[in-house]
Design a protein around this motif. Structure first.
Motif, PDB file in Angstrom:
ATOM      1  N   PHE A  42       0.827  -1.207   0.000  1.00 31.30           N
ATOM      2  CA  PHE A  42       0.000   0.000   0.000  1.00 31.30           C
ATOM      3  C   PHE A  42       0.864   1.261   0.000  1.00 31.30           C
ATOM      4  O   PHE A  42       0.499   2.269  -0.616  1.00 31.30           O
ATOM      5  N   PHE A  43       2.013   1.199   0.684  1.00 25.20           N
ATOM      6  CA  PHE A  43       2.933   2.337   0.684  1.00 25.20           C
ATOM      7  C   PHE A  43       3.378   2.675  -0.741  1.00 25.20           C
ATOM      8  O   PHE A  43       3.445   3.849  -1.125  1.00 25.20           O
ATOM      9  N   ILE A  44       3.654   1.647  -1.535  1.00 25.69           N
ATOM     10  CA  ILE A  44       4.066   1.867  -2.922  1.00 25.69           C
ATOM     11  C   ILE A  44       2.941   2.512  -3.722  1.00 25.69           C
ATOM     12  O   ILE A  44       3.161   3.476  -4.466  1.00 25.69           O
ATOM     13  N   TRP A  45       1.719   2.004  -3.560  1.00 25.80           N
ATOM     14  CA  TRP A  45       0.588   2.557  -4.313  1.00 25.80           C
ATOM     15  C   TRP A  45       0.297   3.995  -3.891  1.00 25.80           C
ATOM     16  O   TRP A  45       0.037   4.855  -4.744  1.00 25.80           O
ATOM     17  N   ASP A  46       0.343   4.251  -2.597  1.00 29.37           N
ATOM     18  CA  ASP A  46       0.092   5.596  -2.100  1.00 29.37           C
ATOM     19  C   ASP A  46       1.166   6.563  -2.601  1.00 29.37           C
ATOM     20  O   ASP A  46       0.863   7.700  -2.964  1.00 29.37           O
ATOM     21  N   SER A  47       2.408   6.114  -2.650  1.00 29.44           N
ATOM     22  CA  SER A  47       3.493   6.956  -3.167  1.00 29.44           C
ATOM     23  C   SER A  47       3.314   7.238  -4.649  1.00 29.44           C
ATOM     24  O   SER A  47       3.564   8.355  -5.124  1.00 29.44           O
ATOM     25  N   TYR A  48       2.856   6.243  -5.390  1.00 31.56           N
ATOM     26  CA  TYR A  48       2.604   6.442  -6.822  1.00 31.56           C
ATOM     27  C   TYR A  48       1.487   7.459  -7.045  1.00 31.56           C
ATOM     28  O   TYR A  48       1.581   8.327  -7.922  1.00 31.56           O
ATOM     29  N   GLN A  49       0.429   7.349  -6.230  1.00 34.34           N
ATOM     30  CA  GLN A  49      -0.692   8.268  -6.355  1.00 34.34           C
ATOM     31  C   GLN A  49      -0.265   9.713  -6.103  1.00 34.34           C
ATOM     32  O   GLN A  49      -0.842  10.646  -6.671  1.00 34.34           O
ATOM     33  N   ASN A  50       0.745   9.896  -5.244  1.00 37.27           N
ATOM     34  CA  ASN A  50       1.224  11.238  -4.921  1.00 37.27           C
ATOM     35  C   ASN A  50       2.521  11.605  -5.659  1.00 37.27           C
ATOM     36  O   ASN A  50       3.134  12.621  -5.340  1.00 37.27           O
ATOM     37  N   ASN A  51       2.918  10.749  -6.609  1.00 40.92           N
ATOM     38  CA  ASN A  51       4.092  10.998  -7.452  1.00 40.92           C
ATOM     39  C   ASN A  51       5.397  11.065  -6.641  1.00 40.92           C
ATOM     40  O   ASN A  51       6.302  11.812  -6.978  1.00 40.92           O
ATOM     41  N   TYR A  52       5.498  10.242  -5.586  1.00 43.41           N
ATOM     42  CA  TYR A  52       6.738  10.139  -4.806  1.00 43.41           C
ATOM     43  C   TYR A  52       7.543   8.944  -5.339  1.00 43.41           C
ATOM     44  O   TYR A  52       7.607   7.888  -4.718  1.00 43.41           O
ATOM     45  N   ILE A  53       8.160   9.124  -6.490  1.00 42.75           N
ATOM     46  CA  ILE A  53       8.811   8.014  -7.170  1.00 42.75           C
ATOM     47  C   ILE A  53      10.033   7.518  -6.386  1.00 42.75           C
ATOM     48  O   ILE A  53      10.294   6.311  -6.334  1.00 42.75           O
ATOM     49  N   SER A  54      10.758   8.413  -5.747  1.00 42.51           N
ATOM     50  CA  SER A  54      11.931   8.002  -4.970  1.00 42.51           C
ATOM     51  C   SER A  54      11.520   7.113  -3.805  1.00 42.51           C
ATOM     52  O   SER A  54      12.245   6.180  -3.442  1.00 42.51           O
ATOM     53  N   ASP A  55      10.362   7.392  -3.214  1.00 44.74           N
ATOM     54  CA  ASP A  55       9.863   6.534  -2.133  1.00 44.74           C
ATOM     55  C   ASP A  55       9.589   5.120  -2.642  1.00 44.74           C
ATOM     56  O   ASP A  55       9.856   4.131  -1.949  1.00 44.74           O
ATOM     57  N   ILE A  56       9.062   5.030  -3.856  1.00 40.37           N
ATOM     58  CA  ILE A  56       8.785   3.717  -4.445  1.00 40.37           C
ATOM     59  C   ILE A  56      10.083   2.938  -4.638  1.00 40.37           C
ATOM     60  O   ILE A  56      10.159   1.735  -4.328  1.00 40.37           O
ATOM     61  N   ILE A  57      11.104   3.619  -5.129  1.00 43.18           N
ATOM     62  CA  ILE A  57      12.390   2.957  -5.350  1.00 43.18           C
ATOM     63  C   ILE A  57      12.963   2.436  -4.034  1.00 43.18           C
ATOM     64  O   ILE A  57      13.469   1.303  -3.956  1.00 43.18           O
ATOM     65  N   LEU A  58      12.874   3.234  -2.986  1.00 47.36           N
ATOM     66  CA  LEU A  58      13.360   2.799  -1.678  1.00 47.36           C
ATOM     67  C   LEU A  58      12.563   1.592  -1.178  1.00 47.36           C
ATOM     68  O   LEU A  58      13.140   0.641  -0.629  1.00 47.36           O
TER      69      LEU A  58
END
Length: 276
Positions: free
Chosen positions: A234-250
């Motif tokens: 869910f953290f990955i999906w929420d980051s994608y929804q808010n365009n936090y791409i670096s968070d997704i990579i981490l």
């Protein structure tokens, strides 16, 4: 000065011995990882790809917080990546344990009974090909809650390799062992613990090792479409929804590291328990 130099020599010698022993296995992965990161950095800087460079994990203020402070907990879903990963891992361990119990038990039953094997094998082969994400809407519709639905998706994904490999292992028991059972008139308990389990154990562990990787993949996929829960998916999906791409990579680094640890742990456990 002379005394301190003499005392440091054994430690240096031990380090050199260890390094010479493992350098062929350490240097290539380091070179490969550094080379991959360098190519990624250059491709991102020159605009060849739209992803942020790996250095963005440090330069991006938001991502740096998740990187440096994985244990923070502000309540709700606003927690560090350690707690996100642990929530997902807890679900995996529960669903995986249930899959192991059911898979091994049913696999032994099917492996011992020729009629059951012929009757159920087509169904097992059919269900095991259904991808984890396809089970999510059905699980949510049936169970009405995110947590039980996530556990079901893990279970239904992990149970098939365990079940099928266990059944194959039971079927592969050498005929000589079966003859020994008949000659010595072994009781069912002795046959089970002295012949069946030791013979099928390599196959069972093969299924368990495959299943732990599938279970980890399944929970990440399931959490992505389940809103409002603590979990790295869910953290990955929420980051994608808010365009936090670096968070997704981490988060992907966390996922890969945990998946590797789980696989290596099962391999170590197999070498510890299964004897040649």
């Amino acid at each position: 000065m002379t005394i301190s130099v003499r005392k440091s020599r054994p430690a240096n010698n031990n380090f050199n011995k260890i390094w010479r022993k493992y350098e062929d296995n350490i240097i290539p992965p380091i070179v490969g990882i550094l080379g991959f990161l360098l190519v990624w950095q250059l491709a991102s800087v020159i605009g060849l790809i739209k992803l942020p460079p790996p250095t963005d994990l440090i330069t991006n203020e938001r991502t740096r917080v998740y990187l440096m402070y994985p244990f923070f907990n502000r309540g709700g879903t606003d927690v560090g990546l350690f707690w996100q990963a642990m929530a997902s891992l807890q679900r995996v361990l529960i669903g995986y344990s249930l899959a192991a119990i059911v898979g091994i038990s049913l696999g032994i039953l099917v492996g011992l009974n020729v009629f059951l094997n012929k009757a159920l094998d087509p169904l097992f082969q059919f269900l095991r090909t259904v991808p984890p994400l396809a089970w999510v809407p059905l699980a949510l519709a049936a169970l009405q809650q995110n947590q039980p639905a996530a556990l079901f998706v893990i279970f239904i994904t992990a149970v098939w390799p365990i079940l099928i490999n266990t059944a194959v292992g039971v079927q592969q028991i050498p005929q000589d062992y079966i003859n020994v059972r008949k000659v010595l008139r072994l009781s069912p308990n002795k046959f089970f613990f002295k012949i069946l389990i030791p013979s099928a154990l390599p196959y069972i562990f093969t299924g368990l090792r495959i299943a732990i990787g599938l279970a980890w993949l399944a929970i990440i996929a399931a959490e992505i479409v389940m809103s409002g829960i603590v979990g790295i998916g869910f953290f990955i999906w929420d980051s994608y929804q808010n365009n936090y791409i670096s968070d997704i990579i981490l988060a992907l680094i966390y996922i890969g590291a945990i998946g590797l640890i789980l696989d290596r742990f099962m391999a170590w456990l197999q070498t510890l328990i299964v004897r040649d």
